[in-house]
Design an enzyme around this catalytic site. Sequence first.
Site, PDB file in Angstrom:
ATOM      1  N   GLU A 145       9.278   0.462  11.258  1.00  0.00           N
ATOM      2  CA  GLU A 145      10.285   1.533  11.256  1.00  0.00           C
ATOM      3  C   GLU A 145       9.522   2.816  11.514  1.00  0.00           C
ATOM      4  O   GLU A 145       8.766   3.278  10.665  1.00  0.00           O
ATOM      5  CB  GLU A 145      11.029   1.567   9.912  1.00  0.00           C
ATOM      6  CG  GLU A 145      12.319   2.356   9.961  1.00  0.00           C
ATOM      7  CD  GLU A 145      12.131   3.809   9.578  1.00  0.00           C
ATOM      8  OE1 GLU A 145      12.055   4.649  10.508  1.00  0.00           O
ATOM      9  OE2 GLU A 145      12.057   4.094   8.377  1.00  0.00           O
ATOM     10  N   GLU A 168       8.188  14.804  17.511  1.00  0.00           N
ATOM     11  CA  GLU A 168       8.701  14.707  16.145  1.00  0.00           C
ATOM     12  C   GLU A 168       7.942  15.714  15.275  1.00  0.00           C
ATOM     13  O   GLU A 168       6.791  15.499  14.913  1.00  0.00           O
ATOM     14  CB  GLU A 168       8.518  13.295  15.609  1.00  0.00           C
ATOM     15  CG  GLU A 168       9.151  13.087  14.249  1.00  0.00           C
ATOM     16  CD  GLU A 168       8.982  11.667  13.732  1.00  0.00           C
ATOM     17  OE1 GLU A 168       9.904  11.199  13.048  1.00  0.00           O
ATOM     18  OE2 GLU A 168       7.949  11.048  14.008  1.00  0.00           O
ATOM     19  N   VAL A 193       0.669   5.154  14.686  1.00  0.00           N
ATOM     20  CA  VAL A 193       0.074   4.221  13.725  1.00  0.00           C
ATOM     21  C   VAL A 193       0.748   2.858  13.824  1.00  0.00           C
ATOM     22  O   VAL A 193       0.091   1.819  13.674  1.00  0.00           O
ATOM     23  CB  VAL A 193       0.163   4.777  12.290  1.00  0.00           C
ATOM     24  CG1 VAL A 193      -0.358   3.760  11.278  1.00  0.00           C
ATOM     25  CG2 VAL A 193      -0.629   6.070  12.171  1.00  0.00           C
ATOM     26  N   GLY A 194       2.047   2.835  14.101  1.00  0.00           N
ATOM     27  CA  GLY A 194       2.745   1.566  14.291  1.00  0.00           C
ATOM     28  C   GLY A 194       2.117   0.730  15.391  1.00  0.00           C
ATOM     29  O   GLY A 194       2.028  -0.507  15.278  1.00  0.00           O
ATOM     30  N   GLY A 223       6.287   4.500   9.267  1.00  0.00           N
ATOM     31  CA  GLY A 223       5.417   5.648   9.522  1.00  0.00           C
ATOM     32  C   GLY A 223       5.530   6.088  10.967  1.00  0.00           C
ATOM     33  O   GLY A 223       6.548   5.859  11.631  1.00  0.00           O
ATOM     34  N   CYS A 252      12.530  10.633   9.226  1.00  0.00           N
ATOM     35  CA  CYS A 252      12.296  10.050  10.551  1.00  0.00           C
ATOM     36  C   CYS A 252      13.527  10.132  11.441  1.00  0.00           C
ATOM     37  O   CYS A 252      13.409  10.195  12.661  1.00  0.00           O
ATOM     38  CB  CYS A 252      11.831   8.610  10.414  1.00  0.00           C
ATOM     39  SG  CYS A 252      12.957   7.578   9.448  1.00  0.00           S
ATOM     40  N   LYS A 263       0.842  -1.206   0.000  1.00  0.00           N
ATOM     41  CA  LYS A 263       0.000   0.000   0.000  1.00  0.00           C
ATOM     42  C   LYS A 263       0.866   1.241   0.000  1.00  0.00           C
ATOM     43  O   LYS A 263       1.749   1.389   0.845  1.00  0.00           O
ATOM     44  CB  LYS A 263      -0.936   0.051   1.213  1.00  0.00           C
ATOM     45  CG  LYS A 263      -1.985   1.166   1.086  1.00  0.00           C
ATOM     46  CD  LYS A 263      -2.673   1.485   2.398  1.00  0.00           C
ATOM     47  CE  LYS A 263      -1.946   2.567   3.190  1.00  0.00           C
ATOM     48  NZ  LYS A 263      -2.007   3.908   2.558  1.00  0.00           N
TER      49      LYS A 263
END
Length: 538
Positions: A305, A436, A286-287, A282, A339, A229
């Site tokens: 990651e 972040e 969300v991870g 991401g 990131c 995706k």
Amino acid sequence: MASRRVSSLLSRSLFSSSSLFSLRGKDPLMSRGARRYSNLASASLEDTITPPVKVEHTQLLINGKFVDSASGKTFPTLDPRTGEVIAQVAEGDVEDVNRAVVAARKAFDQGPWPRMTAYERSKILFRFADLIEKHNDEIAALETWDNGKPYEQSANIEVPMLARVFRYYAGWADKIHGMTVPGDGSHHVQTLHEPIGVAGQIIPWNFPLLMLSWKLGPALACGNTVVLKTAEQTPLSALLVGRLLHEAGLPEGVVNIVSGFGPTAGAAIASHMDIDKVAFTGSTDVGKIILELASKSNLKAVTLELGGKSPFIVCEDADVDQAVEMAHFALFFNQGQCCCAGSRTFVHERVYDEFVEKAKARAINRAVGDPFKSGIEQGPQVDSEQFEKILKYIRHGVDSGATLQAGGDRHGSKGYYIQPTVFSDVKDDMLIAKDEIFGPVQTILKFKNLDEVIARANNSRYGLAAGVFTQNLDTANRLMRALRVGSVWINCFDVFDATIPFGGYKMSGIGREKGIYSLNNYLQVKAVVTSIKNPAWL
């Protein structure tokens, strides 16, 4: 040769001289110490360059064919330079993920890909890398148009690195094997390294093609099939690359590409009962959702990651001019949308004031503008959501008492451009030092000694990367071991050779990508024990 070429291109990108903009006009933040950027660059934004590429693929890629979504729905992908629509792209949903998984499962269980020799698989991947190089400029233009990063970065660094990563994993395809293991009795013991099956992969918008290569490369080398995706902000380049994969000879159903949104298509991949492994790059938040969905479905293997708030430590013995340039690159590269960006710049108190003044000057002179224009260092942020989020953090920084040295506002009057921003007098408990930001905002903190900076650098929920700038070998050795992060760059930053593993400690993720370590993400290890009678030896 390829790795040296990419490294040298990156070095040239880092140390090339920038166009200097004149400073004029009145800035509403002038009283805070910020300085105004040139109106010349803002005016140039009005003359948007037409990208040298046509959008050919906007459908889903399922079972080797471009198809509409089952619902017929589409969504717009936008030009971050203007906010205007580039194209309408098929919006994949749960039903489309199911179709893609059926194709991938059939290709794995019945198709030729895991059954052909590893050497044959490697030849297809090598041909694919050749096609990437042949279409370098076209791929780079799509990446820049959809994402906003400078075209020179896309064409000279990222697309060549894309080819390099696939060549690296093509080379691994016929070198993946098990072992013969001595047992305690009369048995022949061996291990088999088998492909894990159908892999679900969810890639981000900040480095769409590089993240695609980090995931597809090892998965395909190991003989797996994939449902990938793309990020809804940047779906275009992956579709072109998917076409090239099939031109290289990839069998139908081996790689399926679904464009869509996280809560629908992404969640469907993470929770699918017939996907054997999921890889996600991401945000940390969300991870966590991906990990939860994987555990509640079929307990599929997961690699993540995730986010970072990486320290960049400038020691008292550093060459300040070089340290300023490297710290600037560590933070502002890719519009700060990285990131592992060196987003906490710790500077020893002995050189702090000099560093701040030079970091301010470097930020003011950073070339911001249309990313298709030659010499531009910084394009727009990816979309309006990211744009507004960064400006909100800048306001937080001002309100919390940090000194705004440069930037602090939007750049120009259209698109998602933000002035390169520098804060000094930053404290560890400020949001701009903890969260972040994912944008062009440099925060500069002062430290007194190594014990102090080690403790402060490690006082973060993240542990993705760190930079160390020193001429003292003992200092470098101490810091590389004390910092709880997955990568430490010493007198360099953002070195991403295909051979070097990448991943984080703590809430920066699970597992490693790139290098030999990433192969383990896509393999199962099977022990086979055979009884033997009257062995000549054991």
